[in-house]
Design a protein around this motif. Structure first.
Motif, PDB file in Angstrom:
ATOM      1  N   VAL A  12       3.007  -2.046  12.775  1.00 42.97           N
ATOM      2  CA  VAL A  12       2.098  -2.332  11.485  1.00 42.97           C
ATOM      3  C   VAL A  12       0.667  -2.578  12.041  1.00 42.97           C
ATOM      4  O   VAL A  12       0.334  -2.909  13.198  1.00 42.97           O
ATOM      5  CB  VAL A  12       2.411  -3.521  10.715  1.00 42.97           C
ATOM      6  N   ALA A  13      -0.186  -1.902  11.289  1.00 38.83           N
ATOM      7  CA  ALA A  13      -1.559  -1.992  11.621  1.00 38.83           C
ATOM      8  C   ALA A  13      -2.423  -2.253  10.341  1.00 38.83           C
ATOM      9  O   ALA A  13      -2.244  -2.191   9.287  1.00 38.83           O
ATOM     10  CB  ALA A  13      -1.846  -0.728  12.299  1.00 38.83           C
ATOM     11  N   ALA A  14      -3.718  -2.805  10.635  1.00 38.05           N
ATOM     12  CA  ALA A  14      -4.838  -2.816   9.711  1.00 38.05           C
ATOM     13  C   ALA A  14      -4.728  -1.858   8.565  1.00 38.05           C
ATOM     14  O   ALA A  14      -4.579  -0.624   8.902  1.00 38.05           O
ATOM     15  CB  ALA A  14      -6.185  -3.046  10.363  1.00 38.05           C
ATOM     16  N   GLY A  15      -4.412  -2.250   7.344  1.00 31.73           N
ATOM     17  CA  GLY A  15      -4.382  -1.474   6.351  1.00 31.73           C
ATOM     18  C   GLY A  15      -3.049  -1.236   5.506  1.00 31.73           C
ATOM     19  O   GLY A  15      -2.827  -0.846   4.436  1.00 31.73           O
ATOM     20  N   ASP A  16      -2.087  -1.877   6.532  1.00 33.62           N
ATOM     21  CA  ASP A  16      -0.769  -1.505   6.181  1.00 33.62           C
ATOM     22  C   ASP A  16      -0.256  -2.926   5.290  1.00 33.62           C
ATOM     23  O   ASP A  16      -0.671  -3.675   5.338  1.00 33.62           O
ATOM     24  CB  ASP A  16       0.330  -1.585   7.053  1.00 33.62           C
ATOM     25  N   VAL A  17       0.654  -2.526   4.388  1.00 35.57           N
ATOM     26  CA  VAL A  17       1.388  -3.752   3.621  1.00 35.57           C
ATOM     27  C   VAL A  17       2.962  -3.635   3.939  1.00 35.57           C
ATOM     28  O   VAL A  17       3.356  -2.667   3.696  1.00 35.57           O
ATOM     29  CB  VAL A  17       0.844  -3.751   2.267  1.00 35.57           C
ATOM     30  N   VAL A  18       3.469  -4.885   3.980  1.00 37.26           N
ATOM     31  CA  VAL A  18       5.059  -4.935   4.238  1.00 37.26           C
ATOM     32  C   VAL A  18       5.299  -5.777   3.121  1.00 37.26           C
ATOM     33  O   VAL A  18       5.080  -7.064   2.855  1.00 37.26           O
ATOM     34  CB  VAL A  18       5.513  -5.512   5.459  1.00 37.26           C
ATOM     35  N   VAL A  19       6.709  -5.480   2.107  1.00 40.38           N
ATOM     36  CA  VAL A  19       6.937  -6.182   1.154  1.00 40.38           C
ATOM     37  C   VAL A  19       8.514  -6.308   1.768  1.00 40.38           C
ATOM     38  O   VAL A  19       9.378  -5.480   1.918  1.00 40.38           O
ATOM     39  CB  VAL A  19       7.407  -5.256  -0.063  1.00 40.38           C
ATOM     40  N   ILE A  20       8.840  -7.722   1.922  1.00 42.21           N
ATOM     41  CA  ILE A  20       9.953  -7.998   2.539  1.00 42.21           C
ATOM     42  C   ILE A  20      10.766  -8.991   1.488  1.00 42.21           C
ATOM     43  O   ILE A  20      10.491  -9.903   1.030  1.00 42.21           O
ATOM     44  CB  ILE A  20       9.676  -9.187   3.899  1.00 42.21           C
ATOM     45  N   PRO A  21      12.043  -8.027   1.214  1.00 41.81           N
ATOM     46  CA  PRO A  21      12.996  -8.818   0.252  1.00 41.81           C
ATOM     47  C   PRO A  21      13.400 -10.260   0.907  1.00 41.81           C
ATOM     48  O   PRO A  21      13.544 -10.554   2.041  1.00 41.81           O
ATOM     49  CB  PRO A  21      13.866  -7.842   0.311  1.00 41.81           C
TER      50      PRO A  21
END
Length: 168
Positions: free
Chosen positions: A94-103
């Motif tokens: 993951v890098a700057a600008g990414d978003v992670v949605v973790i259930p």
């Protein structure tokens, strides 16, 4: 929605973690505006879509999960390699600008990050979740009770989360 580049991973129980057999982990690539105060802008973006309780930091370097809440991570600076779902689970850069949605229930662990790595984390409805490393006998039942948010943290009432997560 065809204009969103999203990686999705359904992560069943395993690796000593409850994970989430019905809601996929979502990684949105390059969706944050990184100009100026990227961290402040990310916090406002999430809050504007009902994801509050924002914090600024990194990702723990050990497997952990939240059985009572979903979590969104906005990467506003740097990069990291993150493993999801415990031993043998998928890994993502993951890098700057990414978003992670973790259930809820999905384990996550920082396997290594750049020195400037900065994450904005938030939760649907705000508040602060449990953080656990040991699922115990009732973790899967607690995870199953967590409701699906009514807004995507990046796109609001439409977007990848709304399209890919369906209520139980």
């Amino acid at each position: 929605m065809a204009d969103h580049r999203v990686d999705a991973h359904l992560i069943p129980p395993g690796g000593g973690l409850p994970n989430n057999p019905r809601l996929p982990l979502l990684v949105y690539r390059g969706v944050l505006d990184l100009a100026g105060d990227a961290a402040g802008r990310c916090e406002k973006l999430f809050a504007g879509h009902g994801w509050g309780g924002a914090w600024r930091n990194g990702i723990f370097g050990y497997d952990h999960f939240h059985a009572t809440m979903h979590e969104v991570l906005g990467i506003v600076r740097g990069r990291a390699r993150v493993r999801f779902g415990g031993d043998g689970g998928p890994e993502a850069e993951v890098a700057a600008g990414d978003v992670v949605v973790i259930p809820a229930g999905v384990g996550h662990r920082n396997l290594g990050a750049s020195g400037d790595f900065l994450v904005i984390g938030a939760y649907p409805g705000g508040g602060y979740p449990d953080t656990s490393t040991d699922p115990g006998p009732d973790a899967a039942a607690r995870v199953a009770q967590v409701s699906v948010p009514d807004q995507d943290p990046v796109y609001g009432p439409a977007g990848p989360l709304i399209e890919r997560w369906t209520p139980a």
